[in-house]
Design a protein around this motif. Structure first.
Motif, short mmCIF file in Angstrom:
data_model
loop_
_atom_site.label_atom_id
_atom_site.label_comp_id
_atom_site.label_asym_id
_atom_site.label_seq_id
_atom_site.Cartn_x
_atom_site.Cartn_y
_atom_site.Cartn_z
N GLU A 146 0.83 -1.20 0.00
CA GLU A 146 0.00 0.00 0.00
C GLU A 146 0.87 1.25 0.00
OE1 GLU A 146 -3.12 0.34 -0.34
OE2 GLU A 146 -3.82 -1.73 -0.18
N ALA A 147 1.97 1.22 0.78
CA ALA A 147 2.87 2.37 0.80
C ALA A 147 3.50 2.60 -0.57
CB ALA A 147 3.95 2.17 1.85
N ARG A 149 2.19 1.78 -3.47
CA ARG A 149 1.16 2.32 -4.35
C ARG A 149 0.90 3.79 -4.07
NH1 ARG A 149 -1.31 -2.82 -4.16
NH2 ARG A 149 -2.64 -2.27 -2.41
N GLU A 150 0.95 4.17 -2.80
CA GLU A 150 0.76 5.58 -2.46
C GLU A 150 1.89 6.43 -3.05
OE1 GLU A 150 0.41 5.86 1.72
OE2 GLU A 150 -1.59 4.93 1.82
N ARG A 151 3.13 5.90 -2.97
CA ARG A 151 4.24 6.66 -3.54
C ARG A 151 4.09 6.79 -5.05
NH1 ARG A 151 7.34 3.45 0.08
NH2 ARG A 151 8.01 2.10 -1.65
N ALA A 153 1.25 6.74 -6.74
CA ALA A 153 0.16 7.68 -7.00
C ALA A 153 0.60 9.12 -6.76
CB ALA A 153 -1.04 7.33 -6.12
N ARG A 154 1.39 9.32 -5.70
CA ARG A 154 1.87 10.68 -5.42
C ARG A 154 2.80 11.16 -6.52
NH1 ARG A 154 3.08 9.68 -0.76
NH2 ARG A 154 5.30 9.21 -0.91
#
Length: 231
Positions: A146-147, A149-151, A153-154
């Motif tokens: 999840e981390a 994927r967040e990176r 997306a960011r």
């Protein structure tokens, strides 16, 4: 064996996706990449895979992980992809017109995708923990994925913002060029007005000079007439 038990049922928590509009061959090429891997590594591979079918397989894997967490109370960092396969589904028949009134058949393939996640045995889990401790890595399981994927997306959002700023600067420069064009038009208008004014002055001076010449001619003719009368 209990009566009615399925002999071909594989152990683990599964997720099935039916009637996927893709061929089983394309799905199997992606499924071969994640078979036997920890779920965190499998999620990472599917996240960055370039095949369109990888998006569907990613959703199936996330659903299987969620089923294991909520229904069986198994932590995500203790799961791995024990089995994944794609079965052929019904084929849709379509036709395309060809030469001389003939028709060519179009086959639109479908498939059924199944992803099964299982829990590591205590011995395998202990070996994995020891290997991670020796290498200095800490398993994050689903949280690590999840981390990541967040990176991603960011990073994509930052790229989109930079692209939007670039487009805005381009539009601003375009408007600035238009302002310069309007300024040039104003200067040209002033020059034209100045030229017109100078022309008017020249015309006025010419008219005055012509009037003076006509007055001098009239005076000369009057003097000649006076001299003729005296004679």
């Amino acid at each position: 064996m209990a009566f009615g038990a399925k002999t071909n049922e594989r152990p683990g928590v599964r997720c099935e996706v039916k009637y996927v509009r893709s061929s089983a061959y394309k799905a199997r090429e992606v499924l071969d990449l994640i078979r036997g891997l920890p779920v965190a590594r499998a999620l990472e591979i599917l996240e960055f895979a370039e095949r369109d079918i990888a998006r569907t397989i990613l959703k199936a894997l996330e659903s299987a992980i969620a089923n294991a967490e909520h229904n069986n109370s198994i932590p995500a960092d203790e799961l791995y992809v024990s089995a994944c396969f794609a079965d052929e589904g019904p084929t849709l028949k379509r036709f395309r017109p060809r030469a001389r009134g003939s028709a060519a058949r179009i086959r639109k393939r479908t498939c059924h995708i199944t992803v099964i996640v299982s829990r590591y045995s205590p011995e395998d889990l202990l070996k994995i923990r020891e290997r991670e401790a020796a290498s200095g890595r800490v398993s994050g399981g689903r949280a690590a994925a999840e981390a990541r994927r967040e990176r991603v997306a960011r990073s994509r959002s930052e790229k989109a913002e930079k692209a939007a700023e670039h487009d805005h600067d381009h539009d601003h420069d375009h408007d600035h060029d238009h302002d310069h064009d309007h300024g040039d038009e104003v200067i040209e208008a002033e020059v034209v007005e100045t030229d017109d004014a100078g022309t008017d002055d020249v015309v006025t001076d010419a008219d005055a000079a012509s009037g003076d010449a006509e007055a001098a001619t009239d005076e000369t003719e009057a003097a000649d007439d006076a001299e003729g009368k005296d004679n």
